[in-house]
Design an enzyme around this catalytic site. Structure first.
Site, mmCIF file in Angstrom:
data_model
loop_
_atom_site.group_PDB
_atom_site.id
_atom_site.type_symbol
_atom_site.label_atom_id
_atom_site.label_comp_id
_atom_site.label_asym_id
_atom_site.label_seq_id
_atom_site.Cartn_x
_atom_site.Cartn_y
_atom_site.Cartn_z
ATOM 1 N N GLU A 11 0.808 -1.239 0.000
ATOM 2 C CA GLU A 11 0.000 0.000 0.000
ATOM 3 C C GLU A 11 0.837 1.284 0.000
ATOM 4 O OE1 GLU A 11 -2.368 -0.388 3.478
ATOM 5 O OE2 GLU A 11 -3.195 -2.315 2.895
ATOM 6 N N ASN A 25 2.242 -4.603 -3.617
ATOM 7 C CA ASN A 25 0.868 -4.867 -3.199
ATOM 8 C C ASN A 25 0.065 -3.571 -3.134
ATOM 9 O OD1 ASN A 25 -1.089 -6.786 -2.554
ATOM 10 N ND2 ASN A 25 -0.901 -6.390 -0.355
ATOM 11 N N HIS A 58 -10.715 -5.885 -0.880
ATOM 12 C CA HIS A 58 -11.546 -5.879 0.349
ATOM 13 C C HIS A 58 -12.850 -5.156 0.009
ATOM 14 C CE1 HIS A 58 -8.333 -7.429 2.864
ATOM 15 N NE2 HIS A 58 -7.520 -6.503 2.407
ATOM 16 N N GLU A 69 -5.697 -10.318 -1.387
ATOM 17 C CA GLU A 69 -6.389 -10.238 -0.088
ATOM 18 C C GLU A 69 -7.897 -10.097 -0.247
ATOM 19 O OE1 GLU A 69 -4.903 -7.119 2.388
ATOM 20 O OE2 GLU A 69 -2.822 -7.434 1.802
ATOM 21 N N ASP A 108 -11.770 -10.329 0.440
ATOM 22 C CA ASP A 108 -12.857 -10.704 1.344
ATOM 23 C C ASP A 108 -14.055 -9.820 0.996
ATOM 24 O OD1 ASP A 108 -10.970 -9.403 4.194
ATOM 25 O OD2 ASP A 108 -12.123 -8.284 2.686
HETATM 26 O O1 G3I Z 1 -1.434 -10.092 18.864
HETATM 27 C C1 G3I Z 1 -2.075 -9.014 19.574
HETATM 28 C C2 G3I Z 1 -2.717 -9.531 20.859
HETATM 29 O O2 G3I Z 1 -1.689 -9.998 21.721
HETATM 30 C C3 G3I Z 1 -3.512 -8.402 21.532
HETATM 31 O O3 G3I Z 1 -4.162 -8.909 22.671
HETATM 32 C C4 G3I Z 1 -4.543 -7.877 20.519
HETATM 33 C C5 G3I Z 1 -5.376 -6.751 21.085
HETATM 34 O O4 G3I Z 1 -4.585 -5.600 21.123
HETATM 35 O O5 G3I Z 1 -3.850 -7.376 19.343
HETATM 36 C C6 G3I Z 1 -3.173 -8.424 18.678
HETATM 37 O O6 G3I Z 1 -2.524 -7.914 17.531
HETATM 38 C C7 G3I Z 1 -3.426 -7.574 16.493
HETATM 39 C C8 G3I Z 1 -3.036 -8.390 15.247
HETATM 40 O O7 G3I Z 1 -3.873 -8.014 14.144
HETATM 41 C C9 G3I Z 1 -3.189 -9.881 15.486
HETATM 42 O O8 G3I Z 1 -4.523 -10.224 15.625
HETATM 43 C C10 G3I Z 1 -3.254 -6.084 16.190
HETATM 44 O O9 G3I Z 1 -3.723 -5.350 17.301
HETATM 45 C C11 G3I Z 1 -4.078 -5.726 14.968
HETATM 46 O O10 G3I Z 1 -3.810 -4.393 14.587
HETATM 47 C C12 G3I Z 1 -3.675 -6.631 13.804
HETATM 48 O O11 G3I Z 1 -4.528 -6.304 12.729
HETATM 49 C C13 G3I Z 1 -4.089 -6.822 11.464
HETATM 50 C C14 G3I Z 1 -3.806 -5.631 10.543
HETATM 51 O O12 G3I Z 1 -3.516 -6.071 9.218
HETATM 52 C C15 G3I Z 1 -2.605 -4.849 11.026
HETATM 53 O O13 G3I Z 1 -1.476 -5.717 10.976
HETATM 54 C C16 G3I Z 1 -5.200 -7.692 10.888
HETATM 55 O O14 G3I Z 1 -5.323 -8.871 11.681
HETATM 56 C C17 G3I Z 1 -4.881 -8.051 9.452
HETATM 57 O O15 G3I Z 1 -5.979 -8.754 8.854
HETATM 58 C C18 G3I Z 1 -4.639 -6.782 8.643
HETATM 59 O O16 G3I Z 1 -4.299 -7.150 7.338
HETATM 60 C C19 G3I Z 1 -4.123 -6.027 6.432
HETATM 61 C C20 G3I Z 1 -2.969 -6.382 5.502
HETATM 62 O O17 G3I Z 1 -1.808 -6.601 6.284
HETATM 63 C C21 G3I Z 1 -2.766 -5.270 4.474
HETATM 64 N N1 G3I Z 1 -4.001 -5.032 3.725
HETATM 65 C C22 G3I Z 1 -5.161 -4.707 4.574
HETATM 66 C C23 G3I Z 1 -5.394 -5.846 5.576
HETATM 67 C C24 G3I Z 1 -6.627 -5.567 6.417
HETATM 68 O O18 G3I Z 1 -6.403 -4.434 7.221
#
Ligand code: G3I
Length: 362
Positions: free
Chosen positions: A162, A207, A241, A274, A276
């Site tokens: 992005e 990406n 998405h 990606e 959904d």
């Molecule tokens: O692992 C921690 C956990 O220990 C904690 O309790 C919890 C609550 O704070 O957070 C957990 O981490 C989260 C992580 O996902 C794992 O679930 C982060 O807060 C959260 O920000 C993270 O979100 C991910 C996001 O990218 C940021 O990395 C999403 O799951 C993931 O689906 C999303 O994927 C992105 C792609 O990388 C790029 N394109 C868009 C896509 C959707 O946003």
């Protein structure tokens, strides 16, 4: 949208979740007992899903369905800076190692995500006032360490994720990030060159943030420039998405087909990285049907584009999805429901893969 529907699909359409979690025995002809993975192999495209470590370790059905239905997996978060590089002189590869080990043990191709992004960066990286030279060295060391560690095991990398964002002002097409602020637009080229240096055999992907014409012009210009300068870039990924609020966005699918062709004409591979399709709550049979049509339309546009080499969803079961965790009011975006029953979207994709003619050019 699709004319091919198996009787089991009809059951899924009315939201009956009584269908088994295993694709049904052939309804009319043997191939209809196919899995997504088997059906996709007809077209020579990757069929993948984002994955998470905990269910891989703790939920046997998750791994069983994943390895049966898909041939490629993308760690949803485990390879991001915040997870693998938590402090300046420390890497933590435990979680990424586990995901990649399980994937390879189960015959799955690994798609790495992501080497450079404006999100999920550790505070040390974004708060310390590194000079341009220092940050370039940090970027090179990170990519060398991460890509080098998985050399020969991670087949594809989302090198930059992005880089183009919705512009805050007229002229800033490149999204704000520590990389742009401290290094300048060259960070993109450097990232690709460092990734290729670390693993010359990996497919390196840019990406892109969306799948419509909006924001595509800057990405097209960036990719053209990279190719012109001989930067090692092999593919462009499109995140699809969708928040489905009304009829399937079929006009956007037409636009996407044109966009894929614009990039394909540059000579790069195309990946749907990606996908959904989130539904506004509450879920209804109609919304499930429209979701199936949306998935099918995007897949059909990929199958009709010879340069399109991969179709990947961002997760595969509604039990684990960022949508319900981060998008209030939206739900049920994926192919299997929370109980791992295949939804209409699953059958629409499988049937499309089975009935779509395979062009000579593939
Ligand atoms: O692992 C921690 C956990 O220990 C904690 O309790 C919890 C609550 O704070 O957070 C957990 O981490 C989260 C992580 O996902 C794992 O679930 C982060 O807060 C959260 O920000 C993270 O979100 C991910 C996001 O990218 C940021 O990395 C999403 O799951 C993931 O689906 C999303 O994927 C992105 C792609 O990388 C790029 N394109 C868009 C896509 C959707 O946003």
């Amino acid at each position: 949208m699709s004319s091919v529907r198996t009787p089991i699909f009809a059951a899924a359409l009315v939201g009956l979740s009584s269908v088994s979690s295993v694709p049904p025995a052939a309804a009319q002809t043997p191939e209809l007992s196919s899995t997504l993975r088997e059906a996709a192999s007809r077209h020579g495209i990757l069929i993948g899903s984002a994955v998470r470590l905990e269910p891989l370790l703790e939920d046997p059905l998750y791994l069983e369905i994943l390895s049966r239905e898909f041939d490629t997996v993308t760690p949803e978060v485990e390879l991001k800076w915040e997870h693998v590089h938590p402090s300046p002189f420390r890497y933590d590869f435990d979680r990424a190692d586990a995901v990649i080990r399980i994937a390879l043990e189960n015959g799955l191709t690994v798609h790495g995500h992501t080497l450079v992004w404006h999100q999920q960066n550790p505070d040390w990286l974004t708060t310390f006032p590194f000079s341009r030279k220092q940050l370039i060295a940090i970027l090179r060391n990170h990519i060398s360490a991460v890509v080098g560690r998985y050399r020969g095991r991670v087949a594809l990398w989302d090198v930059v994720n992005e880089p183009v964002q919705a512009p805050e002002t007229e002229d800033d097409s490149l999204g704000d990030s520590v990389w742009l602020r401290r290094i300048g637009p060259e960070y993109i080229e450097l990232a690709f060159r460092y990734a290729h240096e670390a693993d010359p055999d990996a497919r390196l992907i840019y990406n892109h943030v969306g799948f419509g014409q909006a924001l595509s012009a800057p990405s097209l210009a960036i990719v053209e420039g990279l190719l012109r300068r001989g930067v090692p870039i092999h593919g462009v990924g499109f995140q699809v998405h969708v928040e489905l609020d009304g009829d399937p966005p079929l006009e956007k699918v037409e636009e996407f087909s044109e966009l894929m062709q614009q990039f394909a004409s540059l000579g790069v591979e195309i990946y749907i990285t990606e996908m959904d399709v989130a539904l506004r709550e509450p879920v209804t049979p109609r919304k499930l049907h429209d979701q199936a049509d949306t998935y099918e339309a995007i897949l059909k546009s990929c199958l009709e584009q010879p340069a399109c080499k991969g179709f990947q969803t961002w997760g595969f079961t509604d039990r684990y999805t960022w949508i319900t965790e981060q998008r209030a009011g939206w739900t049920a975006p994926l192919l299997f429901d929370v109980s791992y029953h295949p939804k209409a979207a699953y059958f629409a994709l499988r049937d499309r893969l089975l009935v779509q003619p395979v062009p000579e050019s593939r």
